[in-house]
Write a protein that holds these residues in place. Structure first.
Motif, mmCIF file in Angstrom:
data_model
loop_
_atom_site.group_PDB
_atom_site.id
_atom_site.type_symbol
_atom_site.label_atom_id
_atom_site.label_comp_id
_atom_site.label_asym_id
_atom_site.label_seq_id
_atom_site.Cartn_x
_atom_site.Cartn_y
_atom_site.Cartn_z
ATOM 1 N N MET A 143 19.642 -6.927 18.695
ATOM 2 C CA MET A 143 19.644 -5.377 18.242
ATOM 3 C C MET A 143 18.642 -5.229 17.223
ATOM 4 N N PHE A 144 18.297 -6.605 16.636
ATOM 5 C CA PHE A 144 17.222 -6.325 15.451
ATOM 6 C C PHE A 144 15.902 -7.393 15.732
ATOM 7 N N ALA A 145 15.073 -7.007 14.835
ATOM 8 C CA ALA A 145 13.863 -7.898 15.069
ATOM 9 C C ALA A 145 14.391 -9.569 14.421
ATOM 10 N N PRO A 146 13.514 -10.270 14.948
ATOM 11 C CA PRO A 146 13.912 -11.721 14.553
ATOM 12 C C PRO A 146 13.987 -12.084 13.303
ATOM 13 N N ASP A 147 13.097 -11.617 12.535
ATOM 14 C CA ASP A 147 12.861 -11.685 11.136
ATOM 15 C C ASP A 147 13.583 -10.504 10.047
ATOM 16 N N ALA A 148 14.584 -9.925 10.724
ATOM 17 C CA ALA A 148 14.928 -8.889 9.899
ATOM 18 C C ALA A 148 16.089 -9.113 8.989
ATOM 19 N N ALA A 149 16.922 -9.982 9.124
ATOM 20 C CA ALA A 149 17.920 -10.619 8.166
ATOM 21 C C ALA A 149 19.100 -9.520 7.972
ATOM 22 N N PRO A 150 19.592 -8.891 9.196
ATOM 23 C CA PRO A 150 20.434 -7.771 8.849
ATOM 24 C C PRO A 150 21.736 -7.975 8.164
ATOM 25 N N LEU A 151 22.194 -9.162 8.102
ATOM 26 C CA LEU A 151 23.444 -9.397 7.284
ATOM 27 C C LEU A 151 23.345 -9.335 5.774
ATOM 28 N N ARG A 214 23.647 3.550 9.773
ATOM 29 C CA ARG A 214 22.583 3.005 10.414
ATOM 30 C C ARG A 214 21.274 3.148 9.116
ATOM 31 N N HIS A 215 21.270 3.787 8.366
ATOM 32 C CA HIS A 215 20.068 3.842 7.315
ATOM 33 C C HIS A 215 20.267 2.793 6.566
ATOM 34 N N ALA A 216 21.411 2.059 6.348
ATOM 35 C CA ALA A 216 21.796 0.859 5.341
ATOM 36 C C ALA A 216 21.533 -0.357 5.725
ATOM 37 N N PHE A 217 20.718 -0.333 7.055
ATOM 38 C CA PHE A 217 20.141 -1.901 7.374
ATOM 39 C C PHE A 217 19.063 -1.743 8.231
ATOM 40 N N PRO A 218 18.215 -2.741 8.622
ATOM 41 C CA PRO A 218 17.008 -2.565 9.196
ATOM 42 C C PRO A 218 17.170 -1.880 10.506
ATOM 43 N N PRO A 219 16.105 -1.352 11.077
ATOM 44 C CA PRO A 219 15.998 -0.516 12.180
ATOM 45 C C PRO A 219 16.471 -1.284 13.502
ATOM 46 N N LEU A 220 17.223 -0.493 14.400
ATOM 47 C CA LEU A 220 17.490 -1.227 15.673
ATOM 48 C C LEU A 220 16.379 -1.168 16.550
ATOM 49 N N GLN A 221 16.407 -2.484 17.365
ATOM 50 C CA GLN A 221 15.248 -2.648 18.135
ATOM 51 C C GLN A 221 15.763 -1.997 19.738
#
Length: 222
Positions: A143-151, A214-221
């Motif tokens: 769901m996220f880019a590999p380097d996004a660190a969404p957590l 959704r605006h609170a974390f990195p964009p979804l892929q």
């Protein structure tokens, strides 16, 4: 309890036969269910040793995955309920499903409840999300880019929400474990994360969900 159930799933295999399409009434009928108004499949079975009620909406794009999971879950439950000497019968299994959608995705979230003779019933979630544009399932890892660190963004929001609602704290080791975020649904505005009993909070707490904008974390892929 979940370990016992999952072990039984592996041993039992599928009692529903060949997988069928969830997206049409024939699939529901093959499962032994009936199609209700609004495209909902209901499968009911009641025996002296168990009761079972499975209800879920039809039409999820990746129907094979849903049928496979429900087939394994039913098989494991029946294996436990029909084992000679099983304690505290009758057992109970209830499954409900809820659909979510965004412009690019469709999600189906199953809520599963089982009471199989132990002191405490088990409640957990199983979600399925499908990327319509790319015609493939969506997982937390994709769901996220590999380097996004969404957590880094998601965990503080989830932790505050759960502590406010329950008065219980989430341990950092649990809150930063991607395995605890595998069940989710996507809408145009948010990603809703679902946590079963003992997955994020102590086992005496209820299963819960948390909606993260959704605006609170990195964009979804997507």
């Amino acid at each position: 309890m979940r370990s016992l159930i999952l072990c039984a799933l592996v041993v039992a295999g599928s009692f529903w036969g060949a997988p069928v399409a969830v997206g049409n009434p024939v699939g529901c009928l093959t499962l032994g269910g009936v199609v209700q108004n609004g495209g909902v499949c209901q499968v009911r079975d009641s025996q002296p040793s168990y009761t079972m009620d499975v209800t879920f909406p039809l039409g999820y794009p990746d129907s094979q995955a849903v049928i496979d999971y429900l087939g394994q879950t039913k098989a494991g439950f029946l294996n436990l309920a029909q084992t000679p000497g099983s304690p505290n019968l009758p057992y109970e299994m209830d499954v409900t499903g809820e659909s979510f959608e965004s412009a690019q995705t469709r999600s189906l979230v199953l809520t599963l409840f089982q009471a199989v003779g132990s002191a405490h019933p088990s409640t957990w979630y199983k979600s399925f999300t499908y990327d319509l544009g790319r015609a493939r399932p969506v997982t937390f890892d994709t769901m996220f880019a590999p380097d996004a660190a969404p957590l880094d963004a998601i965990f503080p929001i989830v932790s505050r929400d759960l502590e406010t609602r329950t008065g219980l704290s989430v341990l950092p080791g649990d809150g930063r474990d991607p395995l605890n975020y595998q069940n989710f649904a996507i809408t145009d505005d948010a990603v809703i994360f679902f946590f079963g009993r003992a997955e994020m909070l102590p086992s005496y707490a209820d299963a819960v969900s948390v909606s993260v904008r959704r605006h609170a974390f990195p964009p979804l892929q997507l």
